[in-house]
Design a protein around this motif. Structure first.
Motif, PDB file in Angstrom:
ATOM      1  N   SER A 169       0.861  -1.177   0.000  1.00 22.11           N
ATOM      2  CA  SER A 169       0.000   0.000   0.000  1.00 22.11           C
ATOM      3  C   SER A 169       0.898   1.228   0.000  1.00 22.11           C
ATOM      4  CB  SER A 169      -0.917   0.006   1.224  1.00 22.11           C
ATOM      5  OG  SER A 169      -0.165   0.078   2.413  1.00 22.11           O
ATOM      6  N   SER A 170       0.366   2.323  -0.537  1.00 23.35           N
ATOM      7  CA  SER A 170       1.147   3.555  -0.608  1.00 23.35           C
ATOM      8  C   SER A 170       0.251   4.765  -0.445  1.00 23.35           C
ATOM      9  CB  SER A 170       1.859   3.677  -1.961  1.00 23.35           C
ATOM     10  OG  SER A 170       2.855   2.709  -2.088  1.00 23.35           O
ATOM     11  N   ASP A 171       0.841   5.795   0.133  1.00 17.26           N
ATOM     12  CA  ASP A 171       0.207   7.102   0.192  1.00 17.26           C
ATOM     13  C   ASP A 171       0.952   7.964  -0.812  1.00 17.26           C
ATOM     14  OD1 ASP A 171      -0.624   9.686   0.771  1.00 17.26           O
ATOM     15  OD2 ASP A 171      -0.817   9.265   2.913  1.00 17.26           O
ATOM     16  N   HIS A 172       0.297   8.279  -1.909  1.00 15.86           N
ATOM     17  CA  HIS A 172       0.911   9.088  -2.959  1.00 15.86           C
ATOM     18  C   HIS A 172       0.547  10.566  -2.812  1.00 15.86           C
ATOM     19  CE1 HIS A 172       2.196   5.476  -5.010  1.00 15.86           C
ATOM     20  NE2 HIS A 172       0.960   5.021  -5.013  1.00 15.86           N
ATOM     21  N   GLY A 173       0.109  10.957  -1.629  1.00 14.73           N
ATOM     22  CA  GLY A 173      -0.291  12.338  -1.392  1.00 14.73           C
ATOM     23  C   GLY A 173      -1.723  12.565  -1.812  1.00 14.73           C
ATOM     24  N   THR A 174      -1.966  12.709  -3.090  1.00 14.25           N
ATOM     25  CA  THR A 174      -3.318  12.961  -3.586  1.00 14.25           C
ATOM     26  C   THR A 174      -4.151  11.688  -3.687  1.00 14.25           C
ATOM     27  OG1 THR A 174      -2.594  12.785  -5.878  1.00 14.25           O
ATOM     28  CG2 THR A 174      -2.579  14.988  -4.896  1.00 14.25           C
ATOM     29  N   THR A 175      -3.484  10.536  -3.668  1.00 18.92           N
ATOM     30  CA  THR A 175      -4.185   9.256  -3.771  1.00 18.92           C
ATOM     31  C   THR A 175      -3.729   8.302  -2.681  1.00 18.92           C
ATOM     32  OG1 THR A 175      -2.579   8.274  -5.299  1.00 18.92           O
ATOM     33  CG2 THR A 175      -4.434   9.488  -6.280  1.00 18.92           C
ATOM     34  N   LYS A 176      -4.628   7.421  -2.306  1.00 17.55           N
ATOM     35  CA  LYS A 176      -4.356   6.368  -1.323  1.00 17.55           C
ATOM     36  C   LYS A 176      -4.534   5.045  -2.055  1.00 17.55           C
ATOM     37  CE  LYS A 176      -4.384  10.010   1.169  1.00 17.55           C
ATOM     38  NZ  LYS A 176      -3.133  10.707   1.357  1.00 17.55           N
ATOM     39  N   SER A 177      -3.483   4.216  -2.051  1.00 13.22           N
ATOM     40  CA  SER A 177      -3.477   3.055  -2.940  1.00 13.22           C
ATOM     41  C   SER A 177      -3.147   1.747  -2.245  1.00 13.22           C
ATOM     42  CB  SER A 177      -2.435   3.264  -4.051  1.00 13.22           C
ATOM     43  OG  SER A 177      -2.751   4.394  -4.823  1.00 13.22           O
ATOM     44  N   LEU A 178      -3.827   0.686  -2.715  1.00 13.19           N
ATOM     45  CA  LEU A 178      -3.514  -0.688  -2.361  1.00 13.19           C
ATOM     46  C   LEU A 178      -2.949  -1.350  -3.606  1.00 13.19           C
ATOM     47  CD1 LEU A 178      -6.891  -1.654  -0.644  1.00 13.19           C
ATOM     48  CD2 LEU A 178      -4.814  -0.815   0.478  1.00 13.19           C
ATOM     49  N   TYR A 179      -2.008  -2.268  -3.421  1.00 10.68           N
ATOM     50  CA  TYR A 179      -1.450  -3.034  -4.536  1.00 10.68           C
ATOM     51  C   TYR A 179      -1.675  -4.508  -4.241  1.00 10.68           C
ATOM     52  CZ  TYR A 179       0.602   1.323  -5.959  1.00 10.68           C
ATOM     53  OH  TYR A 179       0.767   2.622  -6.373  1.00 10.68           O
ATOM     54  N   ALA A 180      -2.121  -5.241  -5.249  1.00 14.33           N
ATOM     55  CA  ALA A 180      -2.435  -6.655  -5.071  1.00 14.33           C
ATOM     56  C   ALA A 180      -2.118  -7.412  -6.347  1.00 14.33           C
ATOM     57  CB  ALA A 180      -3.912  -6.807  -4.694  1.00 14.33           C
ATOM     58  N   LYS A 181      -2.127  -8.738  -6.223  1.00 14.63           N
ATOM     59  CA  LYS A 181      -1.911  -9.606  -7.383  1.00 14.63           C
ATOM     60  C   LYS A 181      -3.071 -10.571  -7.507  1.00 14.63           C
ATOM     61  CE  LYS A 181       3.069  -9.282  -7.698  1.00 14.63           C
ATOM     62  NZ  LYS A 181       4.320 -10.017  -7.892  1.00 14.63           N
ATOM     63  N   ASP A 182      -3.500 -10.776  -8.754  1.00 21.49           N
ATOM     64  CA  ASP A 182      -4.578 -11.720  -9.020  1.00 21.49           C
ATOM     65  C   ASP A 182      -4.009 -13.143  -9.043  1.00 21.49           C
ATOM     66  OD1 ASP A 182      -3.503 -12.255 -11.566  1.00 21.49           O
ATOM     67  OD2 ASP A 182      -5.196 -11.398 -12.652  1.00 21.49           O
ATOM     68  N   PRO A 183      -4.843 -14.174  -9.227  1.00 23.13           N
ATOM     69  CA  PRO A 183      -4.349 -15.551  -9.190  1.00 23.13           C
ATOM     70  C   PRO A 183      -3.273 -15.871 -10.231  1.00 23.13           C
ATOM     71  CG  PRO A 183      -6.718 -15.532  -8.947  1.00 23.13           C
ATOM     72  CD  PRO A 183      -6.305 -14.123  -9.297  1.00 23.13           C
ATOM     73  N   SER A 184      -3.187 -15.112 -11.321  1.00 18.76           N
ATOM     74  CA  SER A 184      -2.145 -15.327 -12.328  1.00 18.76           C
ATOM     75  C   SER A 184      -0.888 -14.516 -12.029  1.00 18.76           C
ATOM     76  CB  SER A 184      -2.675 -14.980 -13.727  1.00 18.76           C
ATOM     77  OG  SER A 184      -3.652 -15.906 -14.132  1.00 18.76           O
ATOM     78  N   GLY A 185      -0.890 -13.789 -10.913  1.00 25.82           N
ATOM     79  CA  GLY A 185       0.269 -12.988 -10.532  1.00 25.82           C
ATOM     80  C   GLY A 185       0.322 -11.619 -11.171  1.00 25.82           C
ATOM     81  N   LEU A 186      -0.777 -11.192 -11.796  1.00 25.50           N
ATOM     82  CA  LEU A 186      -0.830  -9.872 -12.427  1.00 25.50           C
ATOM     83  C   LEU A 186      -1.137  -8.824 -11.369  1.00 25.50           C
ATOM     84  CD1 LEU A 186      -2.853 -10.876 -15.598  1.00 25.50           C
ATOM     85  CD2 LEU A 186      -0.387 -10.474 -15.434  1.00 25.50           C
ATOM     86  N   GLU A 187      -0.283  -7.819 -11.285  1.00 26.35           N
ATOM     87  CA  GLU A 187      -0.455  -6.791 -10.267  1.00 26.35           C
ATOM     88  C   GLU A 187      -1.469  -5.746 -10.717  1.00 26.35           C
ATOM     89  OE1 GLU A 187       2.203  -3.751  -7.532  1.00 26.35           O
ATOM     90  OE2 GLU A 187       3.115  -5.569  -8.334  1.00 26.35           O
ATOM     91  N   PHE A 188      -2.233  -5.243  -9.754  1.00 27.52           N
ATOM     92  CA  PHE A 188      -3.167  -4.152 -10.003  1.00 27.52           C
ATOM     93  C   PHE A 188      -3.180  -3.245  -8.785  1.00 27.52           C
ATOM     94  CE2 PHE A 188      -5.571  -7.631  -8.185  1.00 27.52           C
ATOM     95  CZ  PHE A 188      -6.326  -7.025  -7.202  1.00 27.52           C
ATOM     96  N   GLU A 189      -3.730  -2.061  -8.967  1.00 26.43           N
ATOM     97  CA  GLU A 189      -3.839  -1.066  -7.907  1.00 26.43           C
ATOM     98  C   GLU A 189      -5.316  -0.772  -7.682  1.00 26.43           C
ATOM     99  OE1 GLU A 189      -2.420   3.595  -7.175  1.00 26.43           O
ATOM    100  OE2 GLU A 189      -1.839   2.539  -9.000  1.00 26.43           O
ATOM    101  N   VAL A 190      -5.667  -0.520  -6.431  1.00 30.01           N
ATOM    102  CA  VAL A 190      -6.994  -0.012  -6.081  1.00 30.01           C
ATOM    103  C   VAL A 190      -6.743   1.340  -5.427  1.00 30.01           C
ATOM    104  CG1 VAL A 190      -9.113  -0.369  -4.782  1.00 30.01           C
ATOM    105  CG2 VAL A 190      -7.890  -2.345  -5.726  1.00 30.01           C
ATOM    106  N   VAL A 191      -7.401   2.392  -5.937  1.00 32.21           N
ATOM    107  CA  VAL A 191      -7.059   3.751  -5.537  1.00 32.21           C
ATOM    108  C   VAL A 191      -8.286   4.546  -5.091  1.00 32.21           C
ATOM    109  CG1 VAL A 191      -7.214   4.612  -7.917  1.00 32.21           C
ATOM    110  CG2 VAL A 191      -5.806   5.836  -6.278  1.00 32.21           C
ATOM    111  N   TRP A 192      -8.089   5.372  -4.070  1.00 28.72           N
ATOM    112  CA  TRP A 192      -9.063   6.378  -3.648  1.00 28.72           C
ATOM    113  C   TRP A 192      -8.367   7.724  -3.791  1.00 28.72           C
ATOM    114  CZ3 TRP A 192      -9.091  10.021   0.390  1.00 28.72           C
ATOM    115  CH2 TRP A 192     -10.302  10.690   0.569  1.00 28.72           C
ATOM    116  N   ILE A 193      -9.059   8.683  -4.371  1.00 30.46           N
ATOM    117  CA  ILE A 193      -8.481   9.992  -4.664  1.00 30.46           C
ATOM    118  C   ILE A 193      -9.087  11.040  -3.724  1.00 30.46           C
ATOM    119  CG2 ILE A 193      -8.164  11.751  -6.442  1.00 30.46           C
ATOM    120  CD1 ILE A 193      -8.529   9.435  -8.507  1.00 30.46           C
ATOM    121  N   ILE A 194      -8.221  11.824  -3.087  1.00 29.63           N
ATOM    122  CA  ILE A 194      -8.708  12.889  -2.199  1.00 29.63           C
ATOM    123  C   ILE A 194      -9.543  13.873  -3.027  1.00 29.63           C
ATOM    124  CG2 ILE A 194      -8.068  14.837  -0.712  1.00 29.63           C
ATOM    125  CD1 ILE A 194      -5.495  13.375  -0.034  1.00 29.63           C
ATOM    126  N   PRO A 195     -10.744  14.188  -2.576  1.00 27.44           N
ATOM    127  CA  PRO A 195     -11.551  15.181  -3.290  1.00 27.44           C
ATOM    128  C   PRO A 195     -10.803  16.515  -3.390  1.00 27.44           C
ATOM    129  CG  PRO A 195     -12.867  14.042  -1.644  1.00 27.44           C
ATOM    130  CD  PRO A 195     -11.445  13.635  -1.418  1.00 27.44           C
TER     131      PRO A 195
END
Length: 168
Positions: free
Chosen positions: A105-131
């Motif tokens: 997980s990371s705090d990119h300042g304007t965004t708050k992000s989770l990083y995960a991998k699917d069953p095939s090992g492909l990485e993706f991000e889930v993000v919330w953006i500060i209004p």
């Protein structure tokens, strides 16, 4: 003429049923019945989406090698899926942890992000953006590890993402 959003993503996966279950059960995508016109393919839609599909999955089989993108070849690093509220990000953090998929997980300042991998090992991000109306210079300067509890205390679980979501 200009591009204004990503319409859908298509991924090659090892096991179609396992990947459909992951994206459906962990991330909440809906499986589109009858949308599998191609053998070994499945199409899914994000909650609330009006797209024909947001994610296409094509099965390669268990023999498929891991992606070399970023290690031995050029290629896509990840896609980022945006959530509507900070509470949604918290709930997904739990679901991804329970599924053994959360890798960071990371705090990119304007965004708050989770990083995960699917069953095939492909990485993706889930993000919330500060209004935008809540964004401060301190937020813009921030970078590092995400303290989700502190962000929830600051903005509340019902704080809606700042951009990128079509709302009724």
């Amino acid at each position: 003429m200009s591009i204004f959003r990503l319409n859908h993503a298509v991924l090659y996966v090892r096991d179609l049923a396992e990947s459909v279950a992951f994206y459906r059960d962990v991330l909440g995508f809906g499986y589109i019945e009858g949308g599998d016109a191609h053998r070994g393919a499945a199409f899914l839609r994000a909650p609330g989406s009006t797209n024909d599909h947001d994610l296409g999955l094509f099965e390669l089989g268990s023999h498929a090698a891991d992606s070399g993108a970023g290690a031995t070849s050029v290629g896509l690093y990840h896609l980022a899926w945006e959530v509507d509220t900070l509470g949604d990000l918290e709930r997904l953090a739990g679901r991804l942890t329970d599924a053994g998929a959360l890798v960071g997980s990371s705090d990119h300042g304007t965004t708050k992000s989770l990083y995960a991998k699917d069953p095939s090992g492909l990485e993706f991000e889930v993000v919330w953006i500060i209004p935008r109306e809540l964004l401060t210079d301190d937020d813009r300067a921030k970078s590092g590890r995400l303290d989700l509890a502190a962000e929830l205390a600051k903005y509340g679980p019902d704080a809606r993402s700042g951009v990128g979501i079509s709302r009724p």
